[in-house]
Structure formats: structure tokens, C-alpha cells
Design a protein around this motif. Structure first.
Motif, PDB file in Angstrom:
ATOM      1  N   ILE A  13     -43.864 -48.945 -18.737  1.00 21.26           N
ATOM      2  CA  ILE A  13     -45.007 -49.150 -17.832  1.00 21.26           C
ATOM      3  C   ILE A  13     -46.321 -49.107 -18.609  1.00 21.26           C
ATOM      4  CG2 ILE A  13     -46.242 -48.198 -15.841  1.00 21.26           C
ATOM      5  CD1 ILE A  13     -43.467 -47.285 -14.770  1.00 21.26           C
ATOM      6  N   VAL A  33     -48.612 -51.354 -13.710  1.00 22.73           N
ATOM      7  CA  VAL A  33     -48.738 -49.914 -13.464  1.00 22.73           C
ATOM      8  C   VAL A  33     -49.131 -49.620 -12.009  1.00 22.73           C
ATOM      9  CG1 VAL A  33     -51.175 -49.784 -14.193  1.00 22.73           C
ATOM     10  CG2 VAL A  33     -49.703 -47.763 -14.388  1.00 22.73           C
ATOM     11  N   GLY A  34     -48.574 -48.516 -11.478  1.00 22.87           N
ATOM     12  CA  GLY A  34     -48.774 -48.178 -10.068  1.00 22.87           C
ATOM     13  C   GLY A  34     -50.086 -47.482  -9.810  1.00 22.87           C
ATOM     14  N   TRP A 130     -37.798 -43.859 -10.831  1.00 23.68           N
ATOM     15  CA  TRP A 130     -38.965 -44.066 -11.688  1.00 23.68           C
ATOM     16  C   TRP A 130     -38.568 -43.794 -13.135  1.00 23.68           C
ATOM     17  CZ3 TRP A 130     -42.982 -39.855 -12.867  1.00 23.68           C
ATOM     18  CH2 TRP A 130     -44.057 -40.391 -13.566  1.00 23.68           C
ATOM     19  N   ASN A 183     -40.285 -45.253  -5.596  1.00 23.13           N
ATOM     20  CA  ASN A 183     -40.692 -45.913  -6.826  1.00 23.13           C
ATOM     21  C   ASN A 183     -39.463 -46.029  -7.714  1.00 23.13           C
ATOM     22  OD1 ASN A 183     -41.886 -46.778  -9.194  1.00 23.13           O
ATOM     23  ND2 ASN A 183     -43.128 -44.948  -9.533  1.00 23.13           N
ATOM     24  N   TYR A 214     -46.669 -40.180  -3.056  1.00 28.68           N
ATOM     25  CA  TYR A 214     -47.417 -41.224  -2.328  1.00 28.68           C
ATOM     26  C   TYR A 214     -47.671 -40.847  -0.874  1.00 28.68           C
ATOM     27  CZ  TYR A 214     -46.235 -43.974  -6.429  1.00 28.68           C
ATOM     28  OH  TYR A 214     -46.123 -44.415  -7.720  1.00 28.68           O
ATOM     29  N   LYS A 246     -52.397 -40.696  -6.478  1.00 34.83           N
ATOM     30  CA  LYS A 246     -52.586 -41.942  -5.700  1.00 34.83           C
ATOM     31  C   LYS A 246     -53.346 -41.702  -4.406  1.00 34.83           C
ATOM     32  CE  LYS A 246     -49.235 -42.764  -8.554  1.00 34.83           C
ATOM     33  NZ  LYS A 246     -48.646 -43.453  -9.541  1.00 34.83           N
ATOM     34  N   PHE A 347     -44.608 -50.370  -4.270  1.00 31.87           N
ATOM     35  CA  PHE A 347     -43.677 -51.156  -5.076  1.00 31.87           C
ATOM     36  C   PHE A 347     -42.578 -51.871  -4.297  1.00 31.87           C
ATOM     37  CE2 PHE A 347     -44.909 -47.303  -7.499  1.00 31.87           C
ATOM     38  CZ  PHE A 347     -45.803 -47.923  -8.349  1.00 31.87           C
ATOM     39  N   ARG A 373     -40.251 -55.137 -10.783  1.00 31.44           N
ATOM     40  CA  ARG A 373     -41.049 -54.319  -9.871  1.00 31.44           C
ATOM     41  C   ARG A 373     -42.491 -54.821  -9.876  1.00 31.44           C
ATOM     42  NH1 ARG A 373     -43.375 -48.280 -10.896  1.00 31.44           N
ATOM     43  NH2 ARG A 373     -45.023 -49.538 -11.820  1.00 31.44           N
TER      44      ARG A 373
HETATM   45  C1  LMR Z   1     -46.028 -46.095 -12.030  1.00 30.56           C
HETATM   46  O1  LMR Z   1     -44.857 -45.922 -11.685  1.00 30.56           O
HETATM   47  O2  LMR Z   1     -46.453 -47.180 -12.422  1.00 30.56           O
HETATM   48  C2  LMR Z   1     -47.003 -44.936 -11.968  1.00 30.56           C
HETATM   49  O3  LMR Z   1     -46.371 -43.827 -11.440  1.00 30.56           O
HETATM   50  C3  LMR Z   1     -47.707 -44.695 -13.233  1.00 30.56           C
HETATM   51  C4  LMR Z   1     -46.863 -44.119 -14.330  1.00 30.56           C
HETATM   52  O4  LMR Z   1     -47.279 -43.115 -14.915  1.00 30.56           O
HETATM   53  O5  LMR Z   1     -45.782 -44.654 -14.630  1.00 30.56           O
END
Ligand code: LMR
Length: 397
Positions: A13, A33-34, A130, A183, A214, A246, A347, A373
Motif C-alpha cells: 500500500i 491508500v485508504g 488488511w 478492509n 472505520y 479515518k 474499499f 482493491r
Molecule cells: C489502507 O488500508 O490503505 C489504510 O489502512 C492505510 C494503511 O496504513 O495501509
């Protein structure tokens, strides 16, 4: 000594973030990136956060050490936001909590505490999860295994397969669950699923570890915590990692919390001391500034209201984007993308292959994580057309 270190591939990421930054094309789109982005593609400081920060600077009187658990008031307000004010675990004093550097800090401290009490246990994570869950939890030396979660074919939960595996998880193993806005896949557990998992946790004796990164960005603050609140009322032990990156937009300030629900008040007290000593041995104590901002907002009716309004606007924007993407993509490609509007949070997987993902990046400047994603919040009125046209062309070619 250091010459023995091996060269590493970039983080899936963070590496993409750097690649995007270095791309000179004007039309490039970052769906990697989230982070939340507004209609202009920016991640501004929330007004309520800026206001609280001003207050904080005006009223702060010392920079003396804060202690391993962080601010007590922050921890109490976090309990209420996560579990609801009248939750039985709060009333029965069964909670131990520490303020942490982000949700990542909470996940790691949680894993370190697990290792102290049960070093041979396994942490079960959803497949997929994740990417950073694996090092955060697994670098403690604890074993990691997966339970089935997402079906790429149906873009939905593999409910039966998930429950089949969970009903064999042994006592005192840990099951990591995403509180809401999963995620990376965006498919959340429904209340029926949470009930089923609560029953299995009770029957098998495994301990749920909920990652709540989130809250407020799926269906609402209370709605997004409904599953974990139910679970917390049913099970005797549970772990919760919260991130405020977030929902308060405090990414770089690193604000999070770890809460442990113990079987009784006495164990909670011992756990609190163990948490403090775990933290002391890793980073000694958390940074104060970001958590002070959250504390001011959660503890002040006016600031809370304006934060809640801003958060609702962010949530509505994401959910409207889901609707719009789902309709446009289904209309302008020959594939069905209606699953996007059924999923929640930032996502979703587009479900395209590696060649298509690379082509989107190389030929059209559209960046997404290599699992396909996308961060839905990266879309706006100015880039929607370019995104849809690029995707339609790549899928057809
Ligand atoms: C993501 O999944 O993009 C976010 O949570 C940022 C990260 O640190 O990966």
C-alpha cells in the motif's frame, strides 16, 4: 552487521503511494491508500478537529509525561463511543483500556498482551484481511491462520465456509474480526452473522478480537458498532482495537485505543497493569496531542455535534459514490458491478486481473492495490469519467 539484511519489496500500500506521487501525469487517479478524500480530491482537516486543536493549544498547560495508558478521560470516552454508554461490560468494570499510537499500535499491543498470556495460541484472520494485519500481529511470533471470508465469484460473504471453520477453532485461540467496513473487501458481517459468531465463541471458548478502524463510515456510529456491542454483551472476554485515523481524519497524529473486556472486574484490573507494562516495554507511552483532540470533541456536546455532522457527510459521500460507480460501471461495461453499492466503507475489490490492474496504472494513470482493491473515496466528479472510460477499455481489450 547490516550487510546481512536482505533487500525488501515495497509495502503493497505505501509503495503504491510513492509510485503515485512520482507519476507526472495530470489525469492520474489515486485509488490506493485508504484515506478519505473530498469532492476536490483533498483530505482536509475536519472543522471540528481544527476547532478542538485550537482549544487544546490555548488550554494546554504542560508537556509532562502522560503515562503508558494515555489519558484516562480519552479512554473512558472511547469506551462509550465503542460500546454505548450503558453497556454491561462498562457497568461491571470489566474493561481495561489504553490509548495507543493509532489502530496499528492497538493491534500490536493487543498481540503482545496475548503473547504474554497464551504464547502458543493462533490468531485467525479473515481471508482476505488488511495486508498489515499479518506483520502487526504475526511479528510477535504468534501463529496466524485464515478463515474463509470473501467470495470473489459472488462478491459476498462465504458465510457457511466461515462458520464451518470457526466452529472448529479451539478454546483460547483468537479470532480477528473487522468491526465494520471490511478492509479490503467492503463486505460486512450482518447482525445474524455476529450472533452466530457470538454463539460459537461461547461454545468453543475462542476470544474475538475486533478491529474497528472505520466506525461511522459505513452506516452510522451506532450501526457500525452494533455487531461488536452484541458480541461484547454475549462473550466473557474480548479485545477491541480502535482507530481514529479515518473518522476524525487524524491519520498522521496516530490516535487509537485498545480495550480488553475481561471476565470480571478483578481480572480487568490486573489486565490494566499488564497493558501498562506491555506499552512501557515497547514505546513507553503514547503521544498526547491527537488523543487530546478526540477527547475534547467526544466530551463536548457542541463539538461532538459538528463532528458527527461532518462524519455523516463523509459517510454519505462514500455511499453516494458507491451508488454512482455501481450504476455507471454496470452501464458502461458489459459486467455487473452492482455489488459495489451493497458493500460498505472505503474499499471494494473490482475483481479485475493483474494484467488489467497494471494496464490501468501504466496506460491510464489509475492506481489501485494489486488485489484490485479500490478506495471508493478517491473518485470525484472530475475523475469519474476518466476512471470509467479507462476501466471499460481495459476490461474490453
Ligand atoms: C489502507 O488500508 O490503505 C489504510 O489502512 C492505510 C494503511 O496504513 O495501509
Amino acid at each position: 552487521m547490516f550487510e546481512t539484511l536482505k533487500a525488501l519489496n515495497a509495502d503493497p500500500i505505501l509503495g503504491l503511494m510513492a509510485e503515485f506521487r512520482n507519476d507526472p501525469r495530470e489525469q492520474k487517479i489515486d485509488l490506493g491508500v485508504g484515506i478519505y478524500r473530498d469532492q476536490k480530491g483533498n483530505t482536509p482537516i475536519m472543522k471540528s478537529v481544527a476547532e478542538a486543536e485550537r482549544k487544546r493549544i490555548e488550554t494546554e498547560i504542560t508537556k509532562a509525561y502522560i503515562g503508558p495508558a494515555g489519558s484516562e478521560s480519552f479512554n473512558l470516552l472511547t469506551r462509550e463511543l465503542t460500546l454505548g454508554e450503558d453497556h454491561p461490560a462498562i457497568k461491571d468494570n470489566r474493561l481495561a483500556s489504553v490509548q495507543t499510537p493509532g489502530g496499528c499500535g492497538a493491534l500490536r499491543v493487543g498481540a503482545e498482551l496475548i503473547k504474554r498470556t497464551n504464547p502458543t495460541c493462533t490468531i485467525w484472520v479473515s481471508e482476505p484481511t488488511w495486508a498489515n494485519h499479518i506483520p502487526l500481529l504475526g511479528n510477535t511470533g504468534l501463529k496466524i491462520r485464515e478463515y474463509p471470508y470473501y467470495s470473489p465469484k459472488n462478491q459476498s460473504l462465504r458465510r457457511k465456509e466461515m462458520l464451518d471453520v470457526l466452529q472448529k477453532v479451539p478454546a483460547n485461540d483468537i479470532v480477528l474480526l473487522h468491526g465494520c467496513c471490511h478492509n479490503p473487501c467492503g463486505v460486512d458481517l450482518g447482525l445474524e452473522d455476529w450472533k452466530e459468531i457470538a454463539d460459537l465463541a461461547e461454545k468453543q471458548g475462542f476470544i474475538p478480537f475486533v478491529d474497528l478502524a472505520y466506525q461511522g463510515l459505513g452506516l452510522g456510529l451506532a450501526e457500525d458498532a452494533a455487531g461488536l456491542r452484541f458480541l461484547a454483551a454475549q462473550t466473557s472476554e474480548m479485545i477491541i482495537a480502535t482507530s481514529y485515523s479515518k473518522n476524525f481524519g487524524l491519520y498522521r497524529e496516530r490516535v487509537g485505543a485498545l480495550q480488553i473486556i475481561a471476565e470480571n472486574a478483578q481480572t480487568a484490573q490486573i489486565t490494566q497493569a499488564q497493558l501498562g507494562s506491555t506499552v512501557r516495554g515497547i514505546y513507553s507511552m503514547p503521544p498526547a496531542h491527537g488523543a487530546a483532540i478526540v477527547e475534547l470533541i467526544l466530551g463536548d456536546t457542541t463539538l461532538y455535534k459538528s463532528w458527527d455532522t461532518e462524519l455523516s457527510a463523509m459517510r454519505n459521500r462514500i455511499n453516494n459514490l458507491r451508488e454512482s460507480l455501481s450504476n455507471h460501471l454496470s452501464k458502461e461495461t458489459d459486467q455487473d458491478f452492482t455489488f459495489i453499492k451493497k458493500q460498505r466503507g472505503m474499499f471494494s475489490f473490482l475483481g479485475i486481473n493483474e494484467t488489467e490492474i497494471n494496464e490501468l496504472k501504466k496506460d491510464f494513470g489509475v492506481y489501485m492495490v494489486d488485489s484490485s482493491r479500490i478506495n471508493v473515496a478517491g473518485i470525484n466528479d472530475s475523475n469519474l469519467e476518466h476512471f470509467i472510460e479507462s476501466l471499460a477499455r481495459v476490461i474490453k481489450s
